[in-house]
Motif scaffolding. Structure first.
Motif, PDB file in Angstrom:
ATOM      1  N   GLU A  73       0.856  -1.192   0.000  1.00  0.00           N
ATOM      2  CA  GLU A  73       0.000   0.000   0.000  1.00  0.00           C
ATOM      3  C   GLU A  73       0.889   1.239   0.000  1.00  0.00           C
ATOM      4  N   VAL A  74       0.686   2.076  -0.985  1.00  0.00           N
ATOM      5  CA  VAL A  74       1.424   3.331  -1.107  1.00  0.00           C
ATOM      6  C   VAL A  74       0.515   4.456  -0.640  1.00  0.00           C
ATOM      7  N   GLU A  75       1.068   5.346   0.189  1.00  0.00           N
ATOM      8  CA  GLU A  75       0.278   6.463   0.701  1.00  0.00           C
ATOM      9  C   GLU A  75       0.938   7.793   0.367  1.00  0.00           C
ATOM     10  N   LEU A  76       0.122   8.753  -0.004  1.00  0.00           N
ATOM     11  CA  LEU A  76       0.536  10.143  -0.181  1.00  0.00           C
ATOM     12  C   LEU A  76      -0.269  10.972   0.790  1.00  0.00           C
ATOM     13  N   ARG A 110      -8.072   5.100  -2.472  1.00  0.00           N
ATOM     14  CA  ARG A 110      -8.922   5.589  -1.390  1.00  0.00           C
ATOM     15  C   ARG A 110      -8.402   6.953  -0.935  1.00  0.00           C
ATOM     16  N   VAL A 111      -9.319   7.846  -0.629  1.00  0.00           N
ATOM     17  CA  VAL A 111      -8.942   9.184  -0.202  1.00  0.00           C
ATOM     18  C   VAL A 111      -9.649   9.513   1.107  1.00  0.00           C
ATOM     19  N   ALA A 118     -10.749  11.071  -5.969  1.00  0.00           N
ATOM     20  CA  ALA A 118      -9.639  10.130  -6.096  1.00  0.00           C
ATOM     21  C   ALA A 118      -8.875  10.396  -7.389  1.00  0.00           C
ATOM     22  N   PRO A 119      -7.543  10.415  -7.338  1.00  0.00           N
ATOM     23  CA  PRO A 119      -6.757  10.649  -8.553  1.00  0.00           C
ATOM     24  C   PRO A 119      -6.698   9.399  -9.430  1.00  0.00           C
ATOM     25  N   ARG A 120      -6.299   9.581 -10.661  1.00  0.00           N
ATOM     26  CA  ARG A 120      -6.099   8.452 -11.574  1.00  0.00           C
ATOM     27  C   ARG A 120      -4.669   7.955 -11.415  1.00  0.00           C
ATOM     28  N   VAL A 143      -3.133   3.816  -2.138  1.00  0.00           N
ATOM     29  CA  VAL A 143      -3.199   3.007  -3.359  1.00  0.00           C
ATOM     30  C   VAL A 143      -2.729   1.600  -3.014  1.00  0.00           C
ATOM     31  N   SER A 144      -3.593   0.595  -3.223  1.00  0.00           N
ATOM     32  CA  SER A 144      -3.243  -0.802  -2.976  1.00  0.00           C
ATOM     33  C   SER A 144      -2.748  -1.437  -4.270  1.00  0.00           C
TER      34      SER A 144
END
Length: 244
Positions: A73-76, A110-111, A118-120, A143-144
């Protein structure tokens, strides 16, 4: 010190201090940069079994065998005084290398808050790209991904944003602590009170005499603000030195 704080000169002095601090605060909020933190808080191997069992297992995705499948899982996370707009993107997307071949994006990004858009997200090889979008301040994007690689690690590949610091994190950036919040609130009240008091004292000088409530309250607010700001700075430095 007490003689100065109760002096009639405190009215004009507080006006100067209030104006200077108001200019500084305005400059700070217009010049301060927003931060976009990126990290990979979740890395889960999907074949976490003994080597003997592992040799007899095959995981296929679209008929393609995966040697080292992971769910990551990547997080911003955005932090700062303003939103990150589409105009801040100096390229069509910001890109990150996850250190493993990206097989697929699991579901939609997920936001939080959920009202944000949600971005693309696209991917190619080891790279994921978040296309131009509006990222509101204090927004979190998750983002998973399904990836294939022995040791997934997240690095910035191409993430150029105007007036935005893009930094990694190993743990979620903590929210602003209560002492920093209190310092900001008291600071705003102190500046506003002293500026207003100085203006009133200019037209009604008799209320700004030695020991008047106007002078005492204004001085107490300034001292309280500086004390809270110093305490918040000390606590922050202390917590940063504690090993996790």
């Amino acid at each position: 010190m007490s003689a100065f704080l109760t002096s009639p000169l405190w009215g004009p002095a507080s006006l100067v201090i209030g104006v200077l601090f108001t200019i500084f605060v305005a400059w700070w909020f217009t010049r301060a940069r927003t931060h976009l933190y990126y990290g990979m808080p979740l890395v889960t191997p999907l074949l976490n079994v003994s080597p003997a069992v592992r040799e007899r297992l095959i995981l296929l995705v679209d008929q393609v065998p995966l040697d080292h499948p992971h769910h990551i899982e990547v997080e911003l996370i955005s932090r700062g005084p303003r939103d990150i707009t589409r105009d801040d993107f100096q390229q069509e997307a910001i890109s990150f290398d996850v250190g493993a071949a990206v097989i697929d994006v699991i579901g939609q990004p997920r936001v939080a808050p959920t009202s944000a858009q949600a971005p693309r997200v696209t991917y190619s090889g080891n790279t994921i790209s978040v296309e131009k979008c509006l990222i509101s301040r204090r927004e979190r994007i998750s983002v998973s991904l399904l990836v294939d690689g022995a040791n997934p690690q997240l690095t910035r590949k191409s993430a150029h944003l105007a007036n935005v610091y893009v930094d990694p994190f190993t743990e979620n950036p903590p929210p602003m602590g209560p002492w920093r919040k209190a310092a900001r609130w008291v600071g705003g009240i102190a500046i506003g009170y002293n500026v207003l008091g100085a203006v009133i004292a200019t037209f009604v000088p008799e209320i700004a005499g030695r020991g008047s409530p106007l002078v005492r309250v204004g001085a107490a607010l300034i001292v309280g603000w500086l004390g809270l700001a110093a305490l918040a700075a000390v606590l922050r430095r202390t917590l940063e030195r504690i090993p996790t």
